[in-house]
Design a protein around this motif. Structure first.
Motif: not given
Length: 655
Positions: A41-66
């Motif tokens: 897998l590519p060796a890279t670093s990610l920057s991930f932030s959630l500014n408000q509470k979201v559902s687990k499904q929404e968090a998964l979709e955001a992480l997959q998109t990232l």
């Protein structure tokens, strides 16, 4: 790391730089599935932030998109595993297949596949247009299934949603928004009015109408069928109403009197011309309709076609422009479909019915066809020349010099003396024929001229016929010299056979021409030249035979075909139709053996003859000069006074 509860809310979360391993641990904890990953897998670093509470499904979709944005694809593998692969290989790793609509899913960067089934658009034309919308790193080229008019696309959920929305908008019937309208034509014909509309709505005038607008004539009901956007109806209502106004009758009749040509011949030529031109016009109109259909099926410019589609659209419009009635095409003068031409043989006229333009065009053509054809008088001398052992042809026997089938000189040498005006016969020199004949200064009768040439050899020459014929350009003339003999062509058994030869039969008798037949067809040029197509046939009776008790002649035939060019006044010489005949002679007691030989001898002679044809074409000028030669000969004839009296002074008085 323990998995999150199914209904747990996540956030706010703010990470700085996290590794891929940390991101995959979060993915595994939030999804409750085990993550399967390769080592590369590519060796890279990610920057991930959630500014408000979201559902687990929404968090998964955001992480997959990232992860997708950073070159990593996540694909479900059953219900317990997630497969993580580099983004550029995700399309071959059996991504999730979506059977229904993607529009109900949350937009994300998750890789999935969907089969798009088109109803009206052609998949081979439409899919290349959306190639620029696909993710170049994640998507593969669409897989086309042309037989089912469908395509398989692999891309992110968000891109699949865009494509599905676009297909829903564009995959519509091509006639969407178009409505037919029928116009009943009262004062003219629908075909003529459509032709007028096509000539008016060309070039820039046709651009606002669009490629989907069409109008055709229905001659059966005399209607114009318009298929167009209803917003254009007012334009066509006004235009057709102004064109379909009462006026003079569109049909005219006229009788064209012919002076020189035959009505049936001219009618056949005109009918062939009209039929051929109308057939060509129908073919051209069909080509124009096909070109319009091609342009109609190509997306408009506002749909941003690619380079290939733009070229196809331009080619289709160019075809329309070059078609009859299109921009850039000159509208040819055409005959209408109601034109009729009927010949009247009694008055030698043409009865023409059609439009004013039809009559004008027909009269113009008739004026060029109904002309007086040139005429030619052909003087003919047919001579039979007996050949000696020293002569191979009749021309040699007569001492004639022929070049290119034309008589140019004669030889005066030989037994019989010399010809007036020729060098001494002992020299054997050839005398130019101009000393005896000149077409412009000394028009001499052909027979008289040849008499001078053949006089020294009168004993071996027999003039069989001296006819003159007059015919026109491309009209065959025939000369026959001979006899007609009755011949039996068939027998019919009557059943009354009495045993006698020839009894019990009924014979059918025909008259057969036996002799010399000469056919000449001239083609006359404007410069006085004449091309002659000459056919010669000589039939001789060689003997007799008996058929069913009836004597029938045995006929020998000799034929020759020639095509000769000559100037007016030149003499054409044709020979070579030779024949051999044998004669036997004995004394009175010759049939008695031995005694006949004592009192006389037997003899057997073989004679060779050659038929020589002399032809002199003389192009007539339709002036008194054409008759000058004949009148000059008649003036010195003993019958001059009788002819002059019969013609009531039409001939000059003999002095």
């Amino acid at each position: 790391m323990a998995p999150s509860a199914p209904d747990a809310m996540i956030g706010p979360i703010k990470f700085g730089d996290i590794t891929i391993d940390s991101a995959l641990e979060m993915l595994e904890r939030w999804s409750g599935r085990s993550v399967l990953r390769p080592s590369g897998l590519p060796a890279t670093s990610l920057s991930f932030s959630l500014n408000q509470k979201v559902s687990k499904q929404e968090a998964l979709e955001a992480l997959q998109t990232l992860l997708t944005l950073n070159g990593i694809a996540v694909s479900p593998l059953g219900t317990k595993f997630l497969k993580v692969t580099p983004l550029n290989t995700a399309r071959t790793e059996a991504p999730d297949f979506i059977e229904g609509s993607t529009l109900g899913l949350s937009a994300s960067g998750r890789i999935a596949s969907k089969l798009f089934q088109l109803e009206f658009l052609r998949v081979a034309e439409f899919m290349p247009q959306i190639a620029g919308l696909l993710n170049p790193a994640a998507a593969s080229p669409p897989v086309l299934f042309e037989k089912s008019n469908s395509a398989l696309i692999t891309d992110t959920i968000s891109n699949l949603q865009r494509i599905e929305t676009l297909v829903a908008k564009l995959d519509q019937p091509s006639l969407q928004g178009l409505t037919p309208k029928f116009y009943k034509i009262v004062n003219t014909t629908a075909s003529e009015l459509v032709t007028k509309l096509q000539s008016l709505l060309t070039g820039n005038a046709a651009t606002p109408l669009g490629t989907n607008t069409s109008f055709q004539a229905d001659d059966r009901t005399n209607q114009i069928i318009l298929i167009s956007d209803p917003r254009q109806f007012a334009f066509f209502d006004d235009l057709i109403a102004k064109l379909d106004t009462p006026g003079e009758s569109s049909t005219r009749q006229e009788v064209i009197q012919l002076k020189h040509a035959t009505a049936s011949d001219v009618s056949a030529v005109l009918t062939s011309l009209v039929t051929g031109q109308n057939a060509a016009a129908r073919t051209a109109n069909q080509g124009q309709a096909n070109a319009r259909n091609t342009a109609r099926n190509i997306p408009a410019a506002q749909q941003a076609p690619n380079a290939n589609q733009a070229a196809a659209l331009q080619a289709a419009r160019a075809a329309i422009a070059q078609a009859p009635g299109g921009a850039g095409a000159s509208a040819p003068q055409q005959f209408s479909s109601i034109l009729t031409i009927v010949p009247d043989e009694r008055s030698n006229s043409l009865v023409v019915s059609g439009t004013v333009d039809d009559l004008r065009l027909i009269k113009d053509i008739v004026s060029q066809l109904d002309v007086l054809l040139a005429q030619v008088r052909i003087e003919v001398v047919i001579a039979e020349v007996t050949l000696s052992d020293a002569s191979t042809t009749g021309l040699d026997a007569l001492g004639l010099v022929v070049s290119g089938n034309k008589l140019v000189a004669f030889n005066a040498a030989g037994a019989g003396g010399s010809i007036a005006g020729a060098p001494n016969a002992t020299t054997g020199a050839a005398t130019p024929f101009a000393t005896l004949y000149n077409a412009t200064t000394n028009a001499r009768d052909l027979a008289a001229t040849l008499n001078l040439v053949t006089t020294p050899r009168k004993t071996n020459t027999n003039i069989l016929s001296v006819p003159n014929i007059v015919t026109t350009h491309n009209k065959e003339a025939t000369i026959f010299v001979g006899e007609e003999r009755p011949t039996i062509s068939s027998y019919l058994n009557t059943g009354n056979n009495t045993g006698n030869v020839g009894s019990g039969y009924t014979s059918t008798i025909n008259q057969r021409k036996i002799g010399i037949t000469l056919k000449v067809k001239p083609l006359i040029g404007n410069d006085g030249s004449v091309q002659l197509e000459i056919s010669q046939e000589v039939q001789d009776i060689l003997g007799e035979t008996t058929l069913d008790g009836n004597a029938q002649p045995i006929v020998g035939s000799r034929t020759m075909e020639s095509f000769v060019n000559a100037q007016s006044g030149e003499i054409i010489v044709l020979g070579g139709l030779q024949r051999k005949s044998q004669t036997r002679s004995t004394n009175r007691l010759g049939p008695i053996p031995f005694i006949g030989d004592l009192f006389g001898k037997r003899s057997r002679d073989e004679t060779r003859t050659d038929l020589v044809f002399f032809l002199r074409p003389y192009v007539l000028t339709n002036t008194p000069a054409d008759n000058a030669e004949a009148l000059a000969r008649l003036k010195n004839s003993p019958q001059h006074d009788d002819v002059q009296s019969a013609l009531k002074g039409a001939l000059p008085v003999k002095k």
